[in-house]
Write an enzyme that holds these catalytic residues in place. Structure first.
Site, PDB file in Angstrom:
ATOM      1  N   ARG A  42      18.136 -14.495   0.509  1.00 34.34           N
ATOM      2  CA  ARG A  42      19.311 -15.349   0.723  1.00 34.34           C
ATOM      3  C   ARG A  42      18.951 -16.829   0.671  1.00 34.34           C
ATOM      4  O   ARG A  42      19.782 -17.672   0.335  1.00 34.34           O
ATOM      5  CB  ARG A  42      20.000 -14.994   2.035  1.00 34.34           C
ATOM      6  CG  ARG A  42      19.124 -15.011   3.280  1.00 34.34           C
ATOM      7  CD  ARG A  42      19.864 -14.398   4.475  1.00 34.34           C
ATOM      8  NE  ARG A  42      19.104 -14.407   5.712  1.00 34.34           N
ATOM      9  CZ  ARG A  42      18.315 -13.417   6.125  1.00 34.34           C
ATOM     10  NH1 ARG A  42      18.164 -12.333   5.368  1.00 34.34           N
ATOM     11  NH2 ARG A  42      17.683 -13.501   7.281  1.00 34.34           N
ATOM     12  N   THR A  75      21.192 -17.985   8.985  1.00 35.07           N
ATOM     13  CA  THR A  75      20.510 -18.364   7.750  1.00 35.07           C
ATOM     14  C   THR A  75      21.412 -18.389   6.529  1.00 35.07           C
ATOM     15  O   THR A  75      21.466 -19.371   5.790  1.00 35.07           O
ATOM     16  CB  THR A  75      19.321 -17.423   7.501  1.00 35.07           C
ATOM     17  OG1 THR A  75      18.364 -17.600   8.560  1.00 35.07           O
ATOM     18  CG2 THR A  75      18.644 -17.722   6.175  1.00 35.07           C
TER      19      THR A  75
END
Length: 565
Positions: free
Chosen positions: A176, A92
């Site tokens: 994030r 990710t």
């Protein structure tokens, strides 16, 4: 105050906090196609990420899509059938760092979601920064609060350097997923799993603007308490997917069977319920509701100063991790997402104007099929336990070089070593790395391992070496990088699926665009990379590409397709 003074702030009623789905869509009017020749910039760029969405899923369910969700891209937009990530450790944070910077982890420094510092051995989280904290929410150790670890600039950073009046707002279910696309000069908002709120951090501002306070005060997450995630289509429509309730599907959270009622094990909304919203369609619905609130509260796209709204939808990743991309739960989640996108796009048409904005949608990585299911289909698929792998390596290194804990930690996709021990024994590090590689290649799940000498070299022929090199930052990454065999996953827990390899099922992701005046229309089969998005957006914005960008401008279709398929 936000570091962006809102042009107009309005009180946000709960009515638009929850995002509805349009059942009778009116297709967006088509601006005149002019693609690369278009001189004016869009008023708004909407950059969207579907976390954990492989391109194969987009096309597999094409016949079941709504006319104005994903089909807006496929039938009336510009889309790239052969888009891949160029780096090998596909996770990710790494994906989100590439998208709007155009720089691979070897330059951005975002080598994984988390890693260990090679010198100290201390844990590092990709967006952690102890100097900052979440606003009005508890900040756990290593929580993501700033882009300090991101070594490169983004398109938004370039845009705001040239024109500080332009706004860059990023929203995600994961820290994030918001912080990395926001870059250093944008503002990030992320979902707080303990409270059901969206919050920013003190890196961006001292306190939330009023529109954020209003959104959170309305407690929109609570509206999902007791709501059922039920299949959208009749049972026969899911024949191409693996049924619910398989032994390898995760049974925690909301369970592994539909319909699933959120909060059915709780008396009232609380941290467990709020956390369980994300691994359901309602996590995306809530994120898009906050994106709408951000657009209204910050008045994005209302004047000639181009703004960027980045929306990273996290729920598909959680669903695929728990149940696998082959599952009916993943299939149905994708169909829910398609309807949410349809409603969001039609909202943008009305609010910003269909001729005034463009959308680019991609994913941060793909997904492997669940090993247990793949094995049942006769494929070579297993899980490689990192702890057992490390024990095997250390046992072999002791036999070769003498007593000591030579390999100290598994970090990102690699192995760290006790450099002091290596020096004390008078050994060359590369000799230890080469022996480690030889030991790793004896394990059944290892396809290859690359030493620091290989990663620093220029060999372009060895399979997957170039991809792992793009994931390797010598200041942060381990000196030996490991690649599992196709179909295999790193992990010790039986059940669920994951990603993180250089294989096509993890690298092949959508790049879908809509905004014919800037992107044109049609399918492009030329191989492209996600790193190409940043230079393309920079060209459309008429600014320079980010300084460390490694991609190139996408080969956009210049003419509209004759008719939708």
């Amino acid at each position: 105050m936000s570091k962006f003074a809102p042009r107009i702030l309005s009180t946000l009623p709960l009515a638009f906090a929850l995002l509805g789905c349009s059942s009778t869509p009116s297709l967006a009017p088509m601006p005149v196609a002019g693609a690369a020749a278009q001189a004016s910039r869009p008023k708004l760029i909407v950059f969207m990420v579907v976390d954990g969405l492989p391109m194969r899923q987009v096309l597999a369910y094409r016949d079941q899509l709504q006319p104005d969700g994903f089909k807006r891209f496929l039938d009336r937009g510009a889309w790239f059938a052969n888009a891949h990530y160029g780096h090998g450790h596909t996770v990710t944070a790494a994906g989100h760092s590439v998208m709007l910077s155009g720089a691979y982890p070897q330059r951005s420094g975002i080598i994984s979601n988390e890693w260990r510092d090679p010198a100290s051995g201390e844990a590092v989280y990709c967006t952690s920064d102890a100097a900052y904290s979440y606003i009005d929410n508890k900040t756990e150790p290593l929580a993501g609060t700033s882009p300090r670890n991101l070594k490169v600039e983004t398109v938004g950073d370039v845009l705001r350097t040239v024109d500080p009046a332009s706004k860059v707002i990023a929203v995600s279910g994961k820290d994030r997923g918001a912080i990395l696309p926001a870059g250093h000069k944008g503002v990030a908002y992320m979902y707080m799993g303990a409270t059901g709120q969206f919050a920013s951090s003190t890196y961006y501002m001292a306190s939330h603007p009023q529109w954020v306070k209003d959104f959170n005060a309305a407690k929109p997450a609570d509206a999902f308490f007791g709501k059922a995630w039920a299949p959208l289509l009749p049972e026969a429509a899911y024949a191409r997917s693996v049924p619910d309730g398989q032994s390898w599907q995760y049974t925690g959270g909301n369970g592994n069977k539909l319909p699933a009622v959120l909060g059915d094990k709780h008396e009232k909304p609380g941290p467990l319920f709020y956390g369980n919203i994300l691994p359901s369609p309602f996590g995306d619905e809530l994120t898009l509701a906050f994106a709408r609130a951000a657009l209204e509260g910050e008045q994005l796209g209302v004047d000639e100063k181009t703004d960027i709204l980045s929306v990273s939808l996290s729920s598909h990743d959680y669903v695929n991790h728990a149940f696998g991309p082959e599952s009916r739960l993943s299939h149905d989640h994708f169909l829910h997402l398609d309807r949410y996108l349809q409603g969001f796009f039609q909202y943008l048409d009305g609010k910003v104007g269909a001729a005034n904005y463009m959308v680019v949608l991609t994913a941060d990585h793909g997904f492997a099929d669940t090993p247990e299911w793949a094995k049942s289909q006769g494929r070579d698929a297993e899980r490689l336990n990192p702890s057992q792998m490390m024990a095997w390596v250390n046992t072999g290194l002791v036999k070769k070089f003498g007593e000591g804990r030579w390999a100290t930690a598994f970090s990102a996709a690699g192995i760290l070593f006790d450099q002091k021990l290596i020096a004390q024994k008078g050994l060359q590090p590369e000799a230890v790395y080469a022996e480690t590689k030889a030991l790793l290649l004896q394990l059944p799940g290892v396809a290859d391992a690359f030493t620091e000498a290989q990663l620093r070299g220029d060999d372009r022929q060895t399979p997957y070496l170039a991809a792992m090199r793009k994931s390797w930052d010598p200041q942060r990454a381990a000196p030996v990088q490991v690649v599992v065999k196709p179909g295999w996953l790193f992990g010790s827990r039986v059940g669920g699926s994951s990603h993180g390899t250089p294989y096509a099922y993890d690298t092949h992701v959508p790049i879908l665009g809509w905004g014919p005046a800037w992107l044109g229309q049609g399918e492009v089969k030329t191989p492209v990379e996600v790193a190409d998005i940043a230079p393309t957006l920079a060209k459309i914005l008429q600014v320079r590409a980010p300084a460390q960008a490694q991609g190139q401008v996408l080969p956009l279709p210049l003419m509209p397709v004759a008719a939708p398929r």
